[in-house]
Enzyme design. Structure first.
Site, PDB file in Angstrom:
ATOM      1  N   PHE A 156       0.804  -1.229   0.000  1.00 18.81           N
ATOM      2  CA  PHE A 156       0.000   0.000   0.000  1.00 18.81           C
ATOM      3  C   PHE A 156       0.832   1.272   0.000  1.00 18.81           C
ATOM      4  O   PHE A 156       0.325   2.344  -0.303  1.00 18.81           O
ATOM      5  CB  PHE A 156      -0.958   0.020   1.212  1.00 18.81           C
ATOM      6  N   LYS A 180      -1.185  -7.097  -9.478  1.00 22.94           N
ATOM      7  CA  LYS A 180      -2.209  -7.147  -8.425  1.00 22.94           C
ATOM      8  C   LYS A 180      -1.730  -6.213  -7.313  1.00 22.94           C
ATOM      9  O   LYS A 180      -1.016  -6.605  -6.412  1.00 22.94           O
ATOM     10  CB  LYS A 180      -2.361  -8.588  -7.904  1.00 22.94           C
ATOM     11  N   GLU A 183      -4.998  -3.805  -2.307  1.00 22.63           N
ATOM     12  CA  GLU A 183      -6.426  -3.495  -2.377  1.00 22.63           C
ATOM     13  C   GLU A 183      -6.766  -2.226  -1.593  1.00 22.63           C
ATOM     14  O   GLU A 183      -7.842  -1.657  -1.759  1.00 22.63           O
ATOM     15  CB  GLU A 183      -7.248  -4.689  -1.868  1.00 22.63           C
ATOM     16  N   CYS A 288       9.524   1.330   3.713  1.00 25.74           N
ATOM     17  CA  CYS A 288      10.417   0.219   4.068  1.00 25.74           C
ATOM     18  C   CYS A 288      11.823   0.735   4.330  1.00 25.74           C
ATOM     19  O   CYS A 288      12.648   0.028   4.888  1.00 25.74           O
ATOM     20  CB  CYS A 288      10.435  -0.826   2.970  1.00 25.74           C
ATOM     21  N   GLU A 387       9.059  -4.531  13.247  1.00 26.20           N
ATOM     22  CA  GLU A 387       8.707  -3.451  12.314  1.00 26.20           C
ATOM     23  C   GLU A 387       7.410  -2.806  12.796  1.00 26.20           C
ATOM     24  O   GLU A 387       6.404  -3.491  12.990  1.00 26.20           O
ATOM     25  CB  GLU A 387       8.513  -3.995  10.891  1.00 26.20           C
TER      26      GLU A 387
HETATM   27  P1  NAD Z   1       1.243  -6.726   2.953  1.00 29.55           P
HETATM   28  O1  NAD Z   1       2.255  -7.819   3.044  1.00 29.55           O
HETATM   29  O2  NAD Z   1       0.112  -6.734   3.912  1.00 29.55           O
HETATM   30  O3  NAD Z   1       0.565  -6.716   1.489  1.00 29.55           O
HETATM   31  C1  NAD Z   1       1.342  -6.701   0.314  1.00 29.55           C
HETATM   32  C2  NAD Z   1       0.556  -7.390  -0.804  1.00 29.55           C
HETATM   33  O4  NAD Z   1       0.335  -8.754  -0.445  1.00 29.55           O
HETATM   34  C3  NAD Z   1      -0.806  -6.771  -1.078  1.00 29.55           C
HETATM   35  O5  NAD Z   1      -1.006  -6.730  -2.475  1.00 29.55           O
HETATM   36  C4  NAD Z   1      -1.779  -7.733  -0.393  1.00 29.55           C
HETATM   37  O6  NAD Z   1      -3.018  -7.821  -1.061  1.00 29.55           O
HETATM   38  C5  NAD Z   1      -1.053  -9.070  -0.479  1.00 29.55           C
HETATM   39  N1  NAD Z   1      -1.331  -9.941   0.676  1.00 29.55           N
HETATM   40  C6  NAD Z   1      -1.530  -9.545   1.968  1.00 29.55           C
HETATM   41  N2  NAD Z   1      -1.697 -10.619   2.755  1.00 29.55           N
HETATM   42  C7  NAD Z   1      -1.600 -11.722   1.964  1.00 29.55           C
HETATM   43  C8  NAD Z   1      -1.668 -13.118   2.202  1.00 29.55           C
HETATM   44  N3  NAD Z   1      -1.887 -13.600   3.431  1.00 29.55           N
HETATM   45  N4  NAD Z   1      -1.511 -13.957   1.162  1.00 29.55           N
HETATM   46  C9  NAD Z   1      -1.292 -13.485  -0.071  1.00 29.55           C
HETATM   47  N5  NAD Z   1      -1.206 -12.158  -0.366  1.00 29.55           N
HETATM   48  C10 NAD Z   1      -1.355 -11.287   0.640  1.00 29.55           C
HETATM   49  O7  NAD Z   1       2.060  -5.344   3.010  1.00 29.55           O
HETATM   50  P2  NAD Z   1       1.458  -3.865   3.127  1.00 29.55           P
HETATM   51  O8  NAD Z   1       0.902  -3.666   4.483  1.00 29.55           O
HETATM   52  O9  NAD Z   1       0.627  -3.544   1.952  1.00 29.55           O
HETATM   53  O10 NAD Z   1       2.809  -3.015   2.970  1.00 29.55           O
HETATM   54  C11 NAD Z   1       3.666  -2.719   4.033  1.00 29.55           C
HETATM   55  C12 NAD Z   1       4.816  -3.691   4.126  1.00 29.55           C
HETATM   56  O11 NAD Z   1       5.540  -3.691   2.898  1.00 29.55           O
HETATM   57  C13 NAD Z   1       5.822  -3.318   5.192  1.00 29.55           C
HETATM   58  O12 NAD Z   1       6.217  -4.481   5.864  1.00 29.55           O
HETATM   59  C14 NAD Z   1       6.988  -2.732   4.396  1.00 29.55           C
HETATM   60  O13 NAD Z   1       8.242  -2.824   5.030  1.00 29.55           O
HETATM   61  C15 NAD Z   1       6.932  -3.560   3.174  1.00 29.55           C
HETATM   62  N6  NAD Z   1       7.601  -2.915   2.051  1.00 29.55           N
HETATM   63  C16 NAD Z   1       8.829  -3.373   1.706  1.00 29.55           C
HETATM   64  C17 NAD Z   1       9.530  -2.764   0.676  1.00 29.55           C
HETATM   65  C18 NAD Z   1      10.899  -3.248   0.306  1.00 29.55           C
HETATM   66  O14 NAD Z   1      11.461  -2.734  -0.639  1.00 29.55           O
HETATM   67  N7  NAD Z   1      11.457  -4.216   1.014  1.00 29.55           N
HETATM   68  C19 NAD Z   1       8.958  -1.682  -0.002  1.00 29.55           C
HETATM   69  C20 NAD Z   1       7.685  -1.238   0.369  1.00 29.55           C
HETATM   70  C21 NAD Z   1       7.019  -1.868   1.410  1.00 29.55           C
END
Ligand code: NAD
Length: 487
Positions: A156, A180, A183, A288, A387
């Site tokens: 997000f 994808k 959401e 991140c 985190e």
């Molecule tokens: P998230 O893991 O909740 O969601 C990321 C994606 O995975 C979304 O598209 C979501 O729909 C999908 N998703 C969520 N739960 C799922 C599941 N159980 N099974 C399959 N798909 C699933 O992450 P978020 O809250 O959207 O973003 C924040 C996180 O992203 C933080 O931990 C941040 O550190 C990380 N992030 C990392 C980087 C990097 O470069 N390492 C960059 C940006 C964000």
């Protein structure tokens, strides 16, 4: 396309060059974090939607891979011009659904455009190696070929930039793509796709679907999906990596972070403090690369914290779409509650709150939380290890650089870290010994540019080839070695 249903816009899918209506699919609200109000709704894809989309992407791939690379990049030149023209509209959509300030959103869009610019150079980037006379009369060379349907699953916090870490590179390499996005923030990628449609990619080369775990799982198990790029939290990154790898797919899964900012006694304090504030509280800590633990070395701690607290207290928290606001809200109410839980825990575990963001009040129903700074944090405390992904900075005091390095390397994460110092020797020692993928020296947010690779180490990354830069070209292509002899 964005259509009108039940008074709210409904964001739906872009498949095979056409926008689709949500139909009878489940729709969930998209919320403006600064007001708490629903601003749109988003349709969720089923496994059947995923199959249909991947089939369309595969059919498109069989034609797209035959298009010469110099022609493949032409839509990207047009796309770059369209993105420049609509950059402010994209940034406004981003602020509306994510909450970050308009300045921050514009910087994100700028970074997204740079990905497209680099992908335009694919004719040079995709070149192989060659060597004549590897044996008598025998020449050898390598070529890079596309792999097929590639998939992107994104978080997000960067809805404009992170998807573009992936698909411009994949598509310019000759693959087709299914995105994808999160959401929670479907509107920015939808607007970016509207512009891509105008740029004129052939049908099925880029496809956009929305949804949750149902859509993700269908993508991970689909036999025609060849590569999966993921950015998100560590538990999901690990799951994506394991599941897609078990299906024989190529995976790069970028996960969460706990980034340390080390300040040496010889650092330039005013400049370092500005960089630390940008790192810890920019985008409300929802990056991140956000600095989350401030490691104060030796006698720097007291003057550093004095200046830091002074400047952070003056920050204006509010609706990111308004001028003069330094920090916007958190993305959802749930996330705000989660971050507040960490602040409660910090207090309960004995850290000293220098500034408590819970005390900051803003008008309206937005998910606002002020910047929080904890002093006297110990390495074993929850706020020092996990985190938080919010505007909370934990300060740990250490005596030496050696102690700082041991502390930083004890983290299970290894995304980014920075050192603030006037000493080249300290900077060199830190950058060579520290276990993290991205290191800043007197830089608060060490975000690699589009032509360099981006990823962390340890639990911040699962895979081999990092995002964007030359790594992306390697990730999205298969290498072939040719040996040639003419009789
Ligand atoms: P998230 O893991 O909740 O969601 C990321 C994606 O995975 C979304 O598209 C979501 O729909 C999908 N998703 C969520 N739960 C799922 C599941 N159980 N099974 C399959 N798909 C699933 O992450 P978020 O809250 O959207 O973003 C924040 C996180 O992203 C933080 O931990 C941040 O550190 C990380 N992030 C990392 C980087 C990097 O470069 N390492 C960059 C940006 C964000």
């Amino acid at each position: 396309m964005i259509g009108t249903e039940a008074a709210l816009e409904t964001v739906s899918f872009y498949v095979n060059g056409k926008w689709e209506a949500a139909g009878s699919r489940p729709v969930l609200p998209v919320t403006n974090p600064a007001t708490g109000a629903a601003i749109a709704q988003v349709a969720y894809a089923s496994a059947a939607d995923v199959d249909r989309t991947v089939q369309a992407a595969h059919a498109a791939y069989l034609k797209w891979r035959e298009v010469p690379v110099v022609e493949r990049v032409q839509p990207f030149f047009r796309y770059k011009a369209l993105l420049e023209k609509h950059a402010n509209d994209l940034a406004a959509a981003l602020t509306a659904e994510n909450g970050k300030t308009v300045d921050d959103a514009r910087m994100e869009v700028r970074r997204a455009i740079q990905m497209v610019e680099v992908a335009c150079g694919m004719p040079s980037l995709m070149m192989g190696d060659s060597l004549n006379d590897v044996s008598s009369g025998i020449d050898s060379h390598t070529i890079r070929q596309p792999i097929g349907v590639c998939v992107g699953i994104t978080p997000f916090n960067f809805p404009a930039m992170v998807p573009m870490w992936m698909w411009p590179f994949a598509i310019a390499c000759g693959n087709t793509f299914v995105l994808k996005p999160s959401e929670k923030v479907p509107m920015t990628p939808t607007m970016a796709t509207t512009l891509l449609h105008q740029a004129g990619l052939p049908e099925g080369v880029f496809n956009l679907i929305h949804g949750d775990k149902i859509a993700v799982d269908a993508l991970l198990h689909h036999p025609l999906v060849r590569a999966v790029s993921f950015v998100g939290s560590t538990p999901v990154a690990k799951y994506i990596y394991q599941t897609a790898a078990a299906e024989g797919k190529r995976v790069q899964a970028l996960g969460g972070a706990k980034n340390h900012l080390v300040v040496m006694p010889d650092a330039d304090l005013p400049k370092s403090v500005d960089a630390i504030i940008g790192s810890a509280f920019g985008a409300a800590g929802e990056r991140c690369l956000a600095g989350s633990v401030l490691v104060a070395v030796g006698e720097v701690a007291d003057p550093l914290l004095k200046l830091l607290a002074e400047k952070v207290s003056a920050m204006k928290v509010g609706d990111g779409s308004q001028q003069g606001v330094d920090m916007g809200p958190l993305v959802t109410k749930d996330h705000k509650t989660r971050v507040e839980g960490y602040i409660d825990k910090g207090v309960a575990e004995g850290a000293t709150p220098l500034l408590d963001g819970r005390a900051v009040k803003c008008e309206g129903e937005g998910f606002f939380l002020g910047p929080t700074i904890f002093d006297n944090v110990r390495p074993e405390m929850t706020i020092a290890r996990e985190e938080i992904f919010g505007p909370v900075l934990s300060v740990i005091r250490v005596k030496t650089l050696d102690e700082a390095i041991t502390l930083v390397n004890s983290s299970r994460f290894g995304n980014a870290t920075s050192i603030f110092t006037g000493s080249g020797k300290a900077a060199r020692e830190y950058s060579s010994r520290v276990e993290a993928g991205m290191v800043g020296i007197n830089i608060g947010v060490a975000a690699p540019m589009a032509f360099f690779p981006f990823a962390g180490w340890k639990n911040s990354f699962f895979g081999d080839l990092h995002a964007h830069g030359k790594d992306a070209v390697m990730f999205y292509t298969e290498q072939k070695v040719l040996m040639t002899r003419w009789f």
